[in-house]
Design an enzyme around this catalytic site. Structure first.
Site, mmCIF file in Angstrom:
data_model
loop_
_atom_site.group_PDB
_atom_site.id
_atom_site.type_symbol
_atom_site.label_atom_id
_atom_site.label_comp_id
_atom_site.label_asym_id
_atom_site.label_seq_id
_atom_site.Cartn_x
_atom_site.Cartn_y
_atom_site.Cartn_z
ATOM 1 N N HIS A 247 0.827 -1.204 0.000
ATOM 2 C CA HIS A 247 0.000 0.000 0.000
ATOM 3 C C HIS A 247 0.867 1.262 0.000
ATOM 4 C CE1 HIS A 247 0.535 -1.148 4.251
ATOM 5 N NE2 HIS A 247 0.475 0.144 4.529
ATOM 6 N N ARG A 261 -4.038 3.369 13.394
ATOM 7 C CA ARG A 261 -3.697 2.073 12.774
ATOM 8 C C ARG A 261 -3.408 0.999 13.816
ATOM 9 N NH1 ARG A 261 1.642 1.809 9.562
ATOM 10 N NH2 ARG A 261 2.394 1.501 11.669
HETATM 11 C C1 SIN Z 1 -1.855 5.757 5.127
HETATM 12 O O1 SIN Z 1 -1.463 6.635 5.915
HETATM 13 O O2 SIN Z 1 -2.689 5.999 4.269
HETATM 14 C C2 SIN Z 1 -1.256 4.371 5.176
HETATM 15 C C3 SIN Z 1 -0.675 4.019 6.480
HETATM 16 C C4 SIN Z 1 0.261 2.829 6.399
HETATM 17 O O3 SIN Z 1 1.158 2.812 5.556
HETATM 18 O O4 SIN Z 1 0.116 1.898 7.191
#
Ligand code: SIN
Length: 279
Positions: A247, A261
């Site tokens: 991601h 998170r």
């Molecule tokens: C994000 O901040 O959109 C992603 C966070 C991550 O890389 O875990």
């Protein structure tokens, strides 16, 4: 009794929106089992319009396994294991394609993010399907990669933090060896397991060969055909499979963005020839 859960695919390759479930409340075992199946099938599950306190986010996430301790902690976590991703200048260190903390021997199996505050525009998160990325390679290339291992460490991250004057309350340095092609412990599918932030080199190749192969792979895994793009809304949550995806946090905003998170403990990555060993 059939649950009221609805699974709406977001693209033909990765991601689904989950409707008809209230993730702020305790879930029955059957619903958790359905969500786990959906996670294996779609890899990224998006839940809209449900505000979660840190404890509610924790209670939902723990349905999928114990909560992982992060290698980076910016401040005292609101609940154990929670990272508060707080940014006003878009540079969160997550603006490179990655799987979370593959520098440790047992990286997480899943991640769960919840949007607490968002910029008026921008700050999307992109996810990409690494099974599709592996499958898109030719057979000779897949055979070649199947036997390789890579060293993952926190060196590049540390260098970037120094260059950008970033400090955290706690950050541990680590290094581990993982297979370049990972076999998913639940689906048995093979996926590419390298990323921009943590993969330092391919162990069985010379320095120059490793650099070229990694450069090719890092470009390949970023192809738009393997991706979905999550447009956040306030109180959106996303649960994703860290074992078969990468991601990227889009750094295109200047206002405050706060996400909470959590990560779920995984198992040691296994390759097509078993556990990876240092060359
Ligand atoms: C994000 O901040 O959109 C992603 C966070 C991550 O890389 O875990």
């Amino acid at each position: 009794m059939a649950s009221s859960l609805r699974i709406v695919p977001l693209t033909g390759v990765i991601g689904a929106e989950i409707q008809g479930v209230n993730i702020a409340e305790p879930l029955d075992r059957d619903v958790v089992a359905e969500l786990r199946q959906a996670l294996l099938r779609h890899q990224v599950l998006v839940f809209r319009d449900r505000a979660l306190t840190p404890q509610q986010q924790y209670d939902f996430t723990v349905n999928f396994g114990s909560i992982t301790e992060g290698i980076i902690e910016a401040a005292k976590p609101p609940v154990p294991g929670m990272t508060v991703i707080h940014s006003t200048n878009a540079r969160t260190l997550n603006d490179q394609w990655h799987t979370d903390q593959t520098s440790v021997e047992v990286p997480p199996m899943a991640g769960m993010l919840h949007a607490v505050q968002l910029p008026s525009v921008g700050g999307d998160t992109l996810f990409a399907n690494m099974v599709a990325a592996y499958d898109a390679l030719t057979e000779p290339m897949r055979d070649f990669l199947d036997g390789l291992t890579a060293t993952h460490n926190t060196q590049l991250l540390t260098q970037r933090m120094a260059a950008e004057n970033k400090t955290f309350a706690r950050m541990s340095q680590n290094e581990s060896v993982h297979p370049v092609v990972r076999v998913h412990p639940e689906t048995g599918l093979k996926s590419l397991f390298v990323c921009e932030i943590y993969t330092a080199r391919i162990n069985e190749l010379s320095e120059a060969e490793s650099r070229s192969v990694l450069q090719f792979l890092i470009r390949h895994i970023q192809s738009t055909e393997f991706q979905m793009r999550l447009k956040w809304e306030l109180h959106t949550s996303v649960l994703w499979d860290e074992r078969s995806t990468i991601h990227y946090a889009m750094p295109d905003y200047k206002e405050t963005r706060i996400l909470h998170r959590l990560m779920v403990d995984g198992t040691r990555p296994v390759g097509t020839r078993g556990l990876a060993r240092a060359a």
